[in-house]
Write an enzyme that holds these catalytic residues in place. Structure first.
Site: not given
Ligand code: ACO
Length: 336
Positions: A121, A263, A293
Site C-alpha cells: 500500500c 491510502h 482497497n
C-alpha cells in the site's frame, strides 16, 4: 532546499495523472455468494460499498498500461519521452520478471529501464520518493510511476477468507513526473519507513521461495492473512506520524494544506487521522466507497480523480500518506 532550486537543481513535479478501473462492479451484497457477510458489516467497518474486479484472464501490467496512457496524454508526452518506469504492485503478473518490463514492452519501448517495487500500500509513496531522487540528481527528466493491482485473483474465496476478501479491489493509477525548475512547485519532501518485525501481520506467504513446488499440498493456494485489529492500530498511528513529519518539515499548519490524500484501506483510518489533526473530512479525498482497497493504485487513482474534479489547482499544498503490509509507511509533501 530553496537555495538549491535557485541554483538550478530541478524538482520533481507531477505533470499528468491517469487511472483505470475495470468495468465490472462488485457490490458488497454480491460477495455473499462466497462469504457470510453483509453490506452493513462491510460499510460500517470500512466505508466500502463496492469495488471493481477484472474479468479473467487479466494482466496487472495491462491495467497499468491503460492508466499510463491516460497520464501520458494529460502530460502531453509520448512513451518515448519516458526515461524510467517505476512499477509498484503486490500483485505482479508473474513471480518474475516484474510487471514493469511488461509495461515497458506494451508501451512500445525498446530499452527504457523499468524498476519494480514491492511496497504494497505504500508503493506509490515509495515510488514518488525514488522518482524525486532521480530527478533532483539530474539523472532522469521524465519518470512514469504506476501503481496497479489485480487482487480479485488472490482473494481467498473460502468462508474464512471473508475478513480480507471483502476489502480489496482491482485498478491502476499512473503519474508522469517531470523535472521542473519553477521555484516552489513539485515534490518538496518525502519520508519513508518500514518495520519488518510486523511482516507476518499482513501477508500472502505463498507462493514462496521457502517452499519447494513439489512439496506443496494438493489444496495449496494463495492464502492472504491479516491481523485486522493490529494492522488498524498501527495504520492510524503511523499514518498520523507520516502526516506530522511532512507538516513539520514544511513548517505547515494542518489547516494550511489544501488536500490530504491518504491510502484508502479503511475510511475509519482516515477519520482517525482527521480527528487527530482536528481537520474536517472535506480536506481528505476519499473514494474507498467505490473501489475498496486498491493497494499501490489507491493514491494515484485518488489523485487522478481529484485532479479531474478540479480539487488540485496550481499552487495547492498537498500531503499524501500511506501505510501497509511490511509494515511500510511514508508520506510526501507537494505543491501542485
Ligand atoms: N463480514 C461479516 N463479519 C465478518 C467479516 C465479514 N466480511 N469479516 C470478519 N467478520 C467477523 C469476524 O469473524 C469477527 O467475528 P467474531 O468477533 O465473532 O470473531 C468480527 O467480524 C470482527 O469484527 P471487528 O473486530 O469489529 O472488526 P474490525 O472493526 O477490526 O474491522 C477490519 C475489521 C475492517 C479488517 C479492520 O480491522 C481493518 O480495516 N484493519 C486494517 C486494514 C488495513 O489498514 N490494511 C493495510 C493496508 S492493506 C495492504 O497493505 C495490503
Amino acid at each position: 532546499m530553496e537555495a538549491f532550486v535557485l541554483l538550478g537543481m530541478p524538482r520533481a513535479c507531477i505533470t499528468g495523472l491517469g487511472r483505470y478501473v475495470p468495468p465490472k462492479v462488485v457490490k458488497n451484497d454480491d460477495l455473499r455468494q462466497w462469504f457470510d457477510t453483509s453490506d452493513e458489516w462491510i460499510y460500517t467497518r470500512s466505508g466500502i460499498r463496492e469495488r471493481r474486479w477484472v474479468e479473467e484472464p487479466a494482466s496487472t501490467a495491462e491495467l497499468g498500461y491503460y492508466a499510463a496512457r491516460e497520464a501520458l496524454a494529460r502530460a502531453g508526452k509520448s512513451p518515448q519521452d519516458i526515461d524510467l518506469i517505476i512499477f509498484a504492485t503486490l500483485s505482479p503478473d508473474m513471480y518474475f520478471p516484474g510487471s514493469g518490463v511488461l509495461l515497458q514492452h506494451k508501451l512500445g519501448l525498446e530499452t527504457t529501464p523499468a524498476l519494480d517495487i514491492r511496497q504494497q500500500c505504500s508503493g506509490f509513496v515509495y515510488g514518488l520518493s525514488i522518482a524525486d531522487q532521480y530527478i533532483r540528481t539530474g539523472m532522469y527528466k521524465t519518470i512514469l510511476l504506476v501503481g496497479a493491482e489485480i487482487q480479485s485473483t488472490w482473494i481467498d474465496y473460502h468462508p474464512e477468507g471473508r475478513t480480507v476478501g471483502v476489502l480489496f479491489g482491482d485498478g491502476a493509477g499512473a503519474a508522469v513526473i517531470e523535472a521542473t525548475e519553477e521555484p516552489g512547485r513539485g515534490i518538496l519532501s518525502t519520508h519513508l519507513y518500514s518495520q519488518g518485525a510486523y511482516a507476518m501481520e499482513l501477508c500472502v506467504a505463498e507462493p514462496s521461495s521457502a517452499t519447494r513446488r513439489h512439496e506443496l499440498p494438493g489444496s495449496y493456494g494463495m492464502r492472504p492473512y491479516m491481523n485486522g485489529k493490529e494492522v488498524f492500530r498501527h495504520a492510524v498511528q503511523r499514518m498520523g506520524e507520516a502526516v506530522q513529519v511532512a507538516l513539520a518539515t514544511q513548517g505547515w499548519q494542518p489547516e494550511e494544506v489544501d488536500l490530504y490524500v491518504l491510502h484508502q484501506a479503511n475510511i475509519r483510518i482516515v477519520q482517525a487521522v482527521a480527528e487527530f489533526f482536528s481537520l474536517p473530512m472535506e480536506k481528505f479525498y476519499n473514494n474507498i466507497h467505490k473501489y475498496g482497497n486498491t493497494t499501490a493504485a489507491s493514491i494515484p487513482i485518488c489523485l487522478a480523480e481529484a485532479w479531474a474534479e478540479g480539487r488540485l489547482k496550481k499552487g495547492d499544498k498537498v500531503i499524501v500518506a500511506a501505510f501497509g503490509s511490511g509494515f511500510t509507511w511514508g508520506s510526501a509533501a507537494l505543491v501542485w
